[in-house]
Scaffold this active site. Structure first.
Site, mmCIF file in Angstrom:
data_model
loop_
_atom_site.group_PDB
_atom_site.id
_atom_site.type_symbol
_atom_site.label_atom_id
_atom_site.label_comp_id
_atom_site.label_asym_id
_atom_site.label_seq_id
_atom_site.Cartn_x
_atom_site.Cartn_y
_atom_site.Cartn_z
ATOM 1 N N LYS A 148 0.008 -5.515 -1.101
ATOM 2 C CA LYS A 148 0.099 -6.007 0.282
ATOM 3 C C LYS A 148 -0.738 -7.271 0.461
ATOM 4 O O LYS A 148 -0.318 -8.211 1.130
ATOM 5 C CB LYS A 148 -0.369 -4.920 1.257
ATOM 6 N N ARG A 203 -0.802 4.613 10.329
ATOM 7 C CA ARG A 203 -1.028 5.530 9.211
ATOM 8 C C ARG A 203 -0.500 6.934 9.491
ATOM 9 O O ARG A 203 -0.440 7.761 8.582
ATOM 10 C CB ARG A 203 -2.522 5.611 8.885
ATOM 11 N N ARG A 261 -9.192 -5.466 -9.346
ATOM 12 C CA ARG A 261 -8.851 -6.265 -8.165
ATOM 13 C C ARG A 261 -10.045 -7.081 -7.674
ATOM 14 O O ARG A 261 -11.177 -6.614 -7.639
ATOM 15 C CB ARG A 261 -8.347 -5.365 -7.036
ATOM 16 N N ARG A 277 -14.540 -4.853 -4.404
ATOM 17 C CA ARG A 277 -14.973 -3.838 -3.453
ATOM 18 C C ARG A 277 -15.614 -2.656 -4.168
ATOM 19 O O ARG A 277 -15.167 -2.249 -5.248
ATOM 20 C CB ARG A 277 -13.781 -3.360 -2.613
ATOM 21 N N ARG A 284 -8.332 8.343 -2.215
ATOM 22 C CA ARG A 284 -7.634 7.521 -1.231
ATOM 23 C C ARG A 284 -6.123 7.694 -1.344
ATOM 24 O O ARG A 284 -5.408 7.714 -0.326
ATOM 25 C CB ARG A 284 -8.009 6.051 -1.424
#
Length: 273
Positions: free
Chosen positions: A56, A132, A171, A204, A215
């Protein structure tokens, strides 16, 4: 005298030629309208659905640039509201400090404020990270309906969980814009540096395999019903996010540009029943 087979064929050819000419004329008009801005004035309005690492953060900036719209990543928006100490931010911080979840009403009002006050949202928006849950989707639809700006697309980036682990652990993110990179699959031109701004990239703290599995479990439990909800509205589409970013982008374009496809054009000239 009854018409011969040859004359019938000639008549059919003439009819087809007229229809083709009409279609070409309409296509020219559509192109002209698009270039003058009238087609784009309606704006892009979509949500981008996908698990952490689905892409995304890679695709949303491209959509934003092409359609001149705003990218509303609700997690970033919430943190910005808290940091700015707005009324919504103070309400959200109080709830989060107590270990609670920010209410659907606060989240929808936050989005509403952005749509009303963010000049970049005047030409459309991409929602990333919201809704969500089904109640959130229903509240969002109600708010957008009241503003006469209903969603056009709900696009889901689909990818197997196993592939996400490799993606997530490598990432890199540019905090200010949300642009994302990957150490292996999509590295920045200069190590740990955003290609556009030249500012530092970060990794992160929750981008690790153990946290990711938790998650993903939460994501699938919550988002499954959301995708089912949007399937019933007729705006849901899926994209194979396991492909390289360029192929994913082509798939997204195919969905977002489908209104100008030949099937839609034929409907305009009355060739469909």
């Amino acid at each position: 005298m009854a018409p011969t087979d040859s004359s019938l064929v000639d008549q059919l050819k003439a009819t087809v030629d007229k229809l083709e000419s009409r279609i070409q004329d309409l296509e020219s008009r559509l192109v002209g309208n698009s270039s003058s801005g009238s087609a784009s004035s309606d704006g892009m309005r979509m949500i981008l659905i996908g698990p952490p690492g689905a892409g995304k953060g890679t695709q949303a900036p491209k959509i934003k640039e092409k359609y001149n719209c705003c990218h509303l990543a609700t997690g970033d928006m919430l943190r910005a509201q808290v940091a700015a100490k707005t009324e919504l931010g103070r309400q959200a911080k109080k709830i989060m400090d107590q270990g609670g979840l920010v209410s659907d009403e606060i989240m929808v009002n936050m989005i509403k404020q952005e749509l009303e006050n963010n000049k970049d949202c005047k030409s459309g928006f991409i929602l990333d990270g919201f809704p969500r849950t089904v109640p959130q989707a229903e509240k969002l639809d109600e708010m957008l309906k009241d503003k006469s700006r209903p969603l056009k697309h709900a696009i889901e980036l689909q990818i197997e969980d196993e592939l996400l682990v490799a993606r997530i652990t490598g990432r890199l993110v540019h905090p200010a814009s949300g642009r994302s990179y990957h150490k292996i699959f999509n590295p920045p031109k200069k190590a740990m540096t955003d290609d556009i701004s030249g500012e530092p990239l970060i990794q992160r703290s929750d981008d690790n395999a153990e946290t990711l599995k938790k998650r993903l479990g939460t994501y699938h439990a919550q988002t499954g019903p959301v995708t089912d909800y949007y399937r019933t509205t007729g705006i849901w589409s899926k994209v194979d996010a396991s492909k390289e970013p360029g192929q994913v982008w082509k798939s997204l374009l195919g969905i977002m540009e489908k209104d100008s496809a030949s099937g839609s054009l034929l409907a305009k000239v009355g060739l469909k029943n």
